[in-house]
Design a protein around this motif. Structure first.
Motif, PDB file in Angstrom:
ATOM      1  N   LEU A   9      -6.055   1.789  -5.746  1.00 52.92           N
ATOM      2  CA  LEU A   9      -6.610   3.102  -5.877  1.00 52.92           C
ATOM      3  C   LEU A   9      -6.713   3.766  -4.546  1.00 52.92           C
ATOM      4  N   TYR A  10      -6.089   5.160  -4.604  1.00 57.62           N
ATOM      5  CA  TYR A  10      -6.207   5.714  -3.235  1.00 57.62           C
ATOM      6  C   TYR A  10      -6.910   7.120  -3.590  1.00 57.62           C
ATOM      7  N   LYS A  11      -7.941   7.302  -3.181  1.00 54.77           N
ATOM      8  CA  LYS A  11      -8.920   8.343  -3.197  1.00 54.77           C
ATOM      9  C   LYS A  11      -9.309   8.573  -4.787  1.00 54.77           C
ATOM     10  N   GLY A  12      -9.621   7.156  -5.283  1.00 53.90           N
ATOM     11  CA  GLY A  12      -9.897   7.149  -6.764  1.00 53.90           C
ATOM     12  C   GLY A  12      -8.896   6.853  -7.954  1.00 53.90           C
ATOM     13  N   ARG A  13      -7.706   7.201  -7.254  1.00 51.83           N
ATOM     14  CA  ARG A  13      -6.732   7.254  -8.199  1.00 51.83           C
ATOM     15  C   ARG A  13      -5.381   6.352  -8.172  1.00 51.83           C
TER      16      ARG A  13
ATOM     17  N   LEU B 124       0.897  -1.242   0.070  1.00 54.33           N
ATOM     18  CA  LEU B 124       0.050   0.007   0.004  1.00 54.33           C
ATOM     19  C   LEU B 124       0.824   1.280   0.054  1.00 54.33           C
ATOM     20  N   THR B 125       1.940   1.304   0.679  1.00 49.02           N
ATOM     21  CA  THR B 125       2.846   2.702   1.105  1.00 49.02           C
ATOM     22  C   THR B 125       3.818   2.621  -0.014  1.00 49.02           C
ATOM     23  N   LYS B 126       3.772   1.634  -1.123  1.00 51.08           N
ATOM     24  CA  LYS B 126       4.745   1.413  -2.050  1.00 51.08           C
ATOM     25  C   LYS B 126       6.296   1.334  -1.849  1.00 51.08           C
ATOM     26  N   THR B 127       6.555   0.644  -0.818  1.00 51.95           N
ATOM     27  CA  THR B 127       8.011   0.430  -0.284  1.00 51.95           C
ATOM     28  C   THR B 127       8.271  -0.942  -1.116  1.00 51.95           C
ATOM     29  N   LEU B 128       6.895  -1.766  -1.455  1.00 48.74           N
ATOM     30  CA  LEU B 128       7.090  -2.951  -2.220  1.00 48.74           C
ATOM     31  C   LEU B 128       6.193  -2.691  -3.479  1.00 48.74           C
ATOM     32  N   ASP B 129       6.547  -3.299  -4.791  1.00 46.30           N
ATOM     33  CA  ASP B 129       5.605  -3.106  -5.984  1.00 46.30           C
ATOM     34  C   ASP B 129       4.951  -4.534  -5.913  1.00 46.30           C
TER      35      ASP B 129
ATOM     36  N   MET C 121       3.176   4.306  -8.341  1.00 39.67           N
ATOM     37  CA  MET C 121       3.939   5.679  -7.778  1.00 39.67           C
ATOM     38  C   MET C 121       4.902   5.245  -6.807  1.00 39.67           C
ATOM     39  N   ALA C 122       5.891   6.445  -6.755  1.00 41.29           N
ATOM     40  CA  ALA C 122       6.865   6.261  -5.500  1.00 41.29           C
ATOM     41  C   ALA C 122       6.344   6.396  -4.260  1.00 41.29           C
ATOM     42  N   PRO C 123       6.949   6.000  -3.175  1.00 40.69           N
ATOM     43  CA  PRO C 123       6.551   5.973  -1.586  1.00 40.69           C
ATOM     44  C   PRO C 123       6.137   7.613  -1.361  1.00 40.69           C
ATOM     45  N   ALA C 124       7.102   8.500  -1.702  1.00 43.41           N
ATOM     46  CA  ALA C 124       6.980   9.923  -1.453  1.00 43.41           C
ATOM     47  C   ALA C 124       5.814  10.378  -1.987  1.00 43.41           C
ATOM     48  N   GLN C 125       5.369   9.908  -3.187  1.00 43.68           N
ATOM     49  CA  GLN C 125       4.240  10.627  -3.910  1.00 43.68           C
ATOM     50  C   GLN C 125       2.888   9.993  -3.279  1.00 43.68           C
ATOM     51  N   VAL C 126       2.950   8.949  -2.830  1.00 44.33           N
ATOM     52  CA  VAL C 126       1.706   8.561  -2.131  1.00 44.33           C
ATOM     53  C   VAL C 126       1.608   9.126  -0.830  1.00 44.33           C
ATOM     54  N   ALA C 127       2.623   9.184   0.034  1.00 48.18           N
ATOM     55  CA  ALA C 127       2.794   9.957   1.164  1.00 48.18           C
ATOM     56  C   ALA C 127       2.305  11.467   1.169  1.00 48.18           C
ATOM     57  N   GLN C 128       2.740  12.095   0.134  1.00 53.03           N
ATOM     58  CA  GLN C 128       2.283  13.521  -0.222  1.00 53.03           C
ATOM     59  C   GLN C 128       0.707  13.630  -0.365  1.00 53.03           C
ATOM     60  N   MET C 129       0.128  12.495  -0.968  1.00 53.96           N
ATOM     61  CA  MET C 129      -1.353  12.533  -1.217  1.00 53.96           C
ATOM     62  C   MET C 129      -1.993  12.228   0.139  1.00 53.96           C
TER      63      MET C 129
END
Length: 253
Positions: free
Chosen positions: A65-69, A53-58, A74-82
């Motif tokens: 989908l997070y918030k429909g996206r 879920l947090t993208k430390t693994l692919d 995605m990279a972990p930092a992108q997910v955290a920023q969301m």
């Protein structure tokens, strides 16, 4: 129910390590504003699922989908920023800094900067109002000047949640939030999770079934990397497959 009713949706998620399948064809939806618990025996794949879920693994297959996206690649930092932020099973704090400074470090990170010890006291003090509010939220207002390493284990976990909240998450992933705690600290932690969940969605991996029964709106049970069942605590506790997966552990509906 529309897609916007869910903070996160996982469809057909799998993860293979060589010949070992850790997560197999998992489908899960976490409704916004709910506390959703992920439980299962040791080796069920819960931590791997969080890592996906947090993208430390692919993933090897499936979509997230997070918030429909679609965040599957995605990279972990992108997910955290969301707005998806995770706390870990092992407390991650700066033990030599004060409780207040730990939160100020996290607040600077939230603003896209790092902690600079040479900054003016006035500049750092500008973060105090928000830091004090966060410490109030987690019951550490009276510990602001205490060195973090001197806190009890339960209080360290509360501080970690404060630093996590400093990133202003919309979805908070809690990995074994009561692990290693005594009864009193477990009660404090459960009350804290309930409080922070008033304005956030929470997905938590938790081994303490009493905490799960008390807090979770919905529960997903993993076993051997697959979803065994999902429902309320009463529903999953009465499922013979769940009882079999937890051999030697009593479930009470």
């Amino acid at each position: 129910m529309t897609d916007t009713d869910f903070a996160i949706e996982v469809h057909g998620l799998s993860r293979r390590f060589a010949d070992f399948i850790a997560i197999k064809d998992v489908t899960l939806k976490v409704r916004r504003g709910h506390i959703h618990a992920l439980i299962g025996p040791n080796g069920a794949g819960k931590t791997t699922f969080f890592n996906l879920l947090t993208k430390t693994l692919d993933p090897s297959a499936g979509t997230i989908l997070y918030k429909g996206r679609n965040i599957t690649r995605m990279a972990p930092a992108q997910v955290a920023q969301m707005g998806m932020v995770r706390s870990f099973q092992i407390s991650a704090i700066f033990s030599t800094l004060t409780v207040l400074d730990n939160v100020r470090v996290a607040l600077q990170r939230a603003h896209g900067t790092s902690f600079h010890f040479w900054r003016s006291v006035k500049e750092l003090d500008s973060l105090n109002e928000r830091a004090d509010a966060l410490l109030q939220d987690v019951g550490l207002a009276d510990k602001a000047d205490v060195t973090a390493g001197d806190l009890s284990y339960g209080r360290k976990r509360a501080l970690e949640i404060a630093t996590t909240l400093a990133l202003d998450p919309e979805l908070l992933l809690l990995d074994e939030p009561t692990s290693g705690m005594g009864l009193e600290d477990v009660a404090h932690a459960a009350a804290l999770i309930r409080r922070v969940a008033r304005t956030r969605t929470v997905l938590m991996v938790e081994h303490n079934l009493g905490v799960v029964a008390d807090l979770a709106d919905r529960i997903t049970v993993l076993a051997s990397g697959t979803v065994l069942t999902e429902g309320t605590y009463a529903e999953v506790a009465s499922d013979p497959r769940v009882q079999a997966a937890y051999i030697g552990r009593e479930f009470k509906a």
